[in-house]
Enzyme design. Sequence first.
Site, PDB file in Angstrom:
ATOM      1  N   PHE A  59       2.092  10.105   2.555  1.00 18.94           N
ATOM      2  CA  PHE A  59       3.357  10.330   3.241  1.00 18.94           C
ATOM      3  C   PHE A  59       4.363   9.201   3.061  1.00 18.94           C
ATOM      4  CE2 PHE A  59       0.691  12.987   6.296  1.00 18.94           C
ATOM      5  CZ  PHE A  59       0.964  14.151   5.599  1.00 18.94           C
ATOM      6  N   GLY A  60       4.011   8.164   2.318  1.00 17.80           N
ATOM      7  CA  GLY A  60       4.973   7.090   2.141  1.00 17.80           C
ATOM      8  C   GLY A  60       4.332   5.797   1.679  1.00 17.80           C
ATOM      9  N   VAL A  68       3.983   1.282   2.313  1.00 19.04           N
ATOM     10  CA  VAL A  68       3.993   0.205   3.301  1.00 19.04           C
ATOM     11  C   VAL A  68       4.433  -1.089   2.614  1.00 19.04           C
ATOM     12  CG1 VAL A  68       2.641  -1.116   4.959  1.00 19.04           C
ATOM     13  CG2 VAL A  68       2.141   1.310   4.604  1.00 19.04           C
ATOM     14  N   GLY A  95       0.821  -1.202   0.000  1.00 21.49           N
ATOM     15  CA  GLY A  95       0.000   0.000   0.000  1.00 21.49           C
ATOM     16  C   GLY A  95       0.851   1.246   0.000  1.00 21.49           C
ATOM     17  N   SER A  96       0.231   2.351  -0.367  1.00 26.77           N
ATOM     18  CA  SER A  96       0.941   3.626  -0.349  1.00 26.77           C
ATOM     19  C   SER A  96      -0.035   4.731  -0.017  1.00 26.77           C
ATOM     20  CB  SER A  96       1.614   3.888  -1.700  1.00 26.77           C
ATOM     21  OG  SER A  96       0.644   3.908  -2.743  1.00 26.77           O
ATOM     22  N   GLY A  97       0.499   5.804   0.529  1.00 28.49           N
ATOM     23  CA  GLY A  97      -0.327   6.939   0.911  1.00 28.49           C
ATOM     24  C   GLY A  97       0.391   8.232   0.639  1.00 28.49           C
ATOM     25  N   LYS A 146       6.265   0.735   7.384  1.00 31.50           N
ATOM     26  CA  LYS A 146       5.788   1.981   6.799  1.00 31.50           C
ATOM     27  C   LYS A 146       6.968   2.930   6.641  1.00 31.50           C
ATOM     28  CE  LYS A 146       2.316   5.634   7.487  1.00 31.50           C
ATOM     29  NZ  LYS A 146       1.196   6.101   8.351  1.00 31.50           N
ATOM     30  N   ASP A 150      -8.461  10.972  11.499  1.00 32.73           N
ATOM     31  CA  ASP A 150      -8.536  10.435  10.132  1.00 32.73           C
ATOM     32  C   ASP A 150      -9.151   9.034  10.117  1.00 32.73           C
ATOM     33  OD1 ASP A 150      -8.254  10.693   7.405  1.00 32.73           O
ATOM     34  OD2 ASP A 150      -6.192   9.961   7.347  1.00 32.73           O
TER      35      ASP A 150
END
Length: 704
Positions: free
Chosen positions: A401-402, A404, A397-399, A419, A521
Amino acid sequence: MGNLKNLLVFNAPANDLGSGKAGDFDFLSSLSNCSRLQHLGIEFNRFGGVIPNSIANLSTSLRILTLGGNQIAGSIPEGVGNLVNLNRMDMRENFLVGEIPISIGNLQNLEGLNLISNHLTGKIPSSIGNLSRLTELYLSNNKFEGAIPLSLRDCKNMQKLHLSYNKLNGSIPNQLFGAFESLAYLTFSHNSFTGLLPSDLSNLKNLVELYVDNNNFFGEIPKNLGESSELTILFMEKNSFQGNIPQSFASLRSLEYLDLSNNNLSGTIPPELQKLPFLVSLNISFNHLEGEVPKGGVFKNVSGFSFSGNEKLCGGIPEIELPKCFGKVLSTKVIIAVIFSILLGSILAVLLVYLSWRRKCGNALTHVALFDDGFLRLSYKELLQATQGFASSNLVGSGSFGSVYKGVLHQQEKPVAVKVFDLQNRGAARSFMAECKALRKVRHRNLLKIITCCSSIDYQGNDFKALVFEFMPNGSLENWLHEQHESRYLNLAQRLDIAIDVANAIDYLHHDSKTLIVHCDLKPTNVLLDDDMIAHVSDFGLAKLLSSDTGNLGTDQTSSSMINGTIGYVPPEYGMSGAVTPEGDIYSYGILLLEMITGRRPTDDFFQDGLSLHHFCKKALPEGLKEILDFRLLEEIDQYRQRIRSQPNLEEQILECLVSFTKVGVACSAEVPGDRMSIKDAIIELHATKARLLRTGVYTRDRG
């Protein structure tokens, strides 16, 4: 209608009858001509105004009167006492005020009385003791005060007694419950009862659920409570109980949920509790317990055992990270050796930190500055090896801020989630620090467990920051709700379980952690599921730590302009420069529940021109709920209905559970913060809904 002299049944529930205004009950006077009428049911409509005195003129053959779920105001007319053959009277969820009329005692054929969720006041009338056939009495969520009338003991056939969420007070006499041999459900939580818990509760051999939490009971827990061998749920939290946990609890072989938290209990944990075969949840937090934590049964399930706030506990399974237990008496040589080892270790630790500081010249935050020695220490090299060089094949996964990565540490067999923060992105470093601050002191079965952090430099000399978490093999709630795979489907019971898990996590962050934490969040992508489909709240990159004494933002937080959040889940007040508050998390939680029920994201293109997910669901309650449900839930209900034809009311029972589920989501996502349901009330409502769902017999208690 008065011309229908042979009318036996008038039953029109869950329609759109009535205007919500005075005069809606004018038709009752014409029904007085229907001398054979036995059933009048108009629950869950829009009837308003007051119940007229002409209700006293209805047929004395009337057996069922259901007016619940309307908008009825005023008081209950004294004339209801004329309906002497009533078996069931249901006026729940209205706006009734005043006292229960004394004439209620005339209804000696009454078996069920439901007045839940009104604004009734005064004392519970002693005349209720005349109702010798009464099996179910629901008076919760009103404003009753005073003591429970002792005359209630004459209702010897009582099976369900609900008195929670009132202003009842005083002590409960020992003679009250002894006569209730058939009582299965008893709740008088959230009142102001004092004194000792009555010892005659042990006479309730058929008791299945007992809720005495959130009162002012003191003294020891009665040892003979262990004789109620059918108990599955026992909630005793937030009282002032003292002494030991009774050894007799080992006899509660059917027990599934036990909450003794926030009392003054002392002594050790009875090791016999680990032998209870069905116990899946045990909360003993915030007492004064000491000694060794057992390792079997519920104690080996980190997600089902809460123990924080008991500083003298030791032992247990390694995952709960308690200190090892030592014997009660240590020799002088052992004590000297321990002291010497501690001093030597401290000197070495200081030396290592100093050397590290000299070598790095302050370019990177050290692990020691962020987490204490109870956490695993990892280097950049070890994380690089664990993830096979942060290979794309391990990316999960990714978001913003970075990213995983899945990895395996050489110290552990279980996979972990790493992460890695992209420090080129603005706010990534601050997000890393926010998660470290929020997670280093929290521990709860429904929060994603952090293993350690790493703040170092990579092989190119760049700053490197990462967090290492327990890996969640079943991914996120987002995937289960919105990916159309046959193997990825959440039934209603699983959705309720997840909702309860997330609520428990919020409750801990807001009320039980040492520092009040607002997550900021909450959304399905931040709810992760383990092997047993237990939910864990994750991603504290936007979390705010509030000072425990004032509830204001800490010095590292300023205004709401710093709040990013996620569109659709951010509470409306945050967009109007409102301060960060726990109620903001409640709003996001409510939206999450409604998404679980409808299968629609709050950002769905369907929601335009002022229509929101909250208003969409609120407008549908209760009769239009089927129109907005996730289609997979509808298919589930239909499958059960076709398979189990022996229960003609099965669909109605499941839909009632869904209505209750949806009401919690709507209440939590109210636009005005002060109107939102508290998270503790949401937990209670969801537990009650789950219990009703299980009683249909089509769902099991297994979460898998």
